[in-house]
Write an enzyme that holds these catalytic residues in place. Structure first.
Site, short mmCIF file in Angstrom:
data_model
loop_
_atom_site.label_atom_id
_atom_site.label_comp_id
_atom_site.label_asym_id
_atom_site.label_seq_id
_atom_site.Cartn_x
_atom_site.Cartn_y
_atom_site.Cartn_z
N LYS A 204 -13.94 -71.21 48.42
CA LYS A 204 -12.48 -71.29 48.54
C LYS A 204 -11.98 -72.38 47.60
O LYS A 204 -12.41 -73.54 47.68
CB LYS A 204 -12.10 -71.62 49.98
N LYS A 258 -12.01 -66.79 47.49
CA LYS A 258 -10.57 -66.92 47.70
C LYS A 258 -9.98 -67.96 46.77
O LYS A 258 -10.57 -69.03 46.65
CB LYS A 258 -10.37 -67.34 49.15
#
Ligand code: PBG
Length: 333
Positions: A204, A258
């Site tokens: 992330k 992400k």
């Protein structure tokens, strides 16, 4: 590896197989299916849907509206919902203790869906403290404002157990603390939740694409500083592979990259290297970008969406979290 064999033009004309729709269908290498989609939903107190200004078309859903959303998703063939709570300011504090409250909004949301449709759909719940802290960071702060790792992991374990007890099928730690996957896995095993899956937000990135999400959960205005001391540097790819390898070793059932579009190379690298599902999260800013293009007439929303989602499949993603999930499922369906 097979030896590539190519004949030259005109024996080879790549336009031949593109010349008719039936032929394009026949040679298509990647296909979208509604089961590729995970639909993130924002939930809120009260009994009306509240539009999120920076996410045109997305509203926060009251608990009483969740059963209908779940049924809509099931009818469309979407296998899983992801839940994010909008915690009112009065229930937020320094340590985000509301995350472990068995009667918090998240647990209410899980129960509303499970009571209505049971196992007909999966429920994925985000594990991180930012929807519950008064400062909007994903963890606990020391005096200097640094997000401390190990004490945060303890809090995340409590949060994950709370969600599992309420009926979550997949806990998804999005906090990027070190060691949290192993700690959560161990606690789930010990507390009788052996079948609760962990989808790790393994890679992330500290991204500028999360803005509308922070509005939707109500942490945007609260956040001071940034998340660069725990979320990844967008310049790094090898480090993402280390993050993913660690999360797998600690017991992740699936991993996530992400945001999505700017990180398709990371999706591809992960899909090539690791034998487990790799998901991509097309985040709030990516949703907003598509809608903004469509709104000014710079592109067709449906075409943009299908092209992008196909790109995730081509990059090797097992599935995509997207606020456009119902729109996409209808288009694919
Ligand atoms: C927080 C969290 C974020 C998102 C999912 N979980 C935002 C952040 O890290 O600040 C972003 C999702 C999106 O932008 O759609 N732990």
């Amino acid at each position: 590896m097979a030896m590539p064999v190519h004949s030259a033009y005109p024996a080879t004309r790549l336009r031949r197989t593109r010349s008719a729709a039936w032929s394009r269908d026949m040679v298509r290498e990647n296909r979208l299916h509604p089961s590729d989609l995970i639909w993130p939903l924002f939930i809120a107190n009260g009994d009306t849907q509240e539009p999120v200004a920076s996410l045109p078309g997305v509203s926060r859903i009251p608990l009483s509206g969740l059963a209908d959303k779940a049924k809509e998703a099931i009818d469309l063939g979407i296998p899983c919902l992801a839940l994010f709570p909008h915690t009112p300011p009065g229930r937020r504090n320094e340590d985000g203790g509301e995350a472990a409250n068995p009667d918090n909004l998240m647990c209410g949301g899980i129960r509303a869906i499970k009571d209505a449709v049971g196992d007909a759909i999966g429920v994925l719940t985000d594990v991180a403290l930012d929807p519950y802290t008064s400062h909007g960071q994903d963890g606990l702060l020391d005096e200097a404002g640094y997000v401390v790792n190990d004490a945060t992991v303890d809090a995340l374990v409590g949060q994950a157990l709370n969600q599992a007890a309420a009926g979550s099928d997949i806990v998804a730690p999005s906090d990027m603390m070190d060691g949290r996957i192993g700690a959560i896995r161990e606690a789930l095993e010990q507390e009788g939740h052996a079948n609760v899956q962990i989808m790790a937000y393994a890679a992330k990135y500290a991204s500028a694409f999360y803005g509308p999400f922070r509005d939707a959960v109500g942490s945007g205005g609260l956040l001071k500083g940034d998340k660069t001391s725990y979320q990844m540097d967008p310049a790094n790819a090898s480090e993402a592979m280390r993050e993913i390898a660690l999360d797998i070793a600690e017991g992740a059932d699936g991993v996530m990259v992400k945001p999505g579009l700017p990180y398709l190379d990371i999706v591809r690298m992960a899909a090539d290297r690791f034998e487990l599902p790799v998901y991509a999260y097309m985040v709030s800013g990516e949703y907003a970008m598509i809608e903004a293009m469509a709104a000014v007439g710079a592109g067709n929303r449906d075409a943009l969406l299908l092209e992008i989602l196909t790109g995730f499949k081509r990059a090797g993603a097992s599935g995509v979290l997207t606020y456009h999930a119902p729109v996409a499922a209808k288009l694919i369906g």
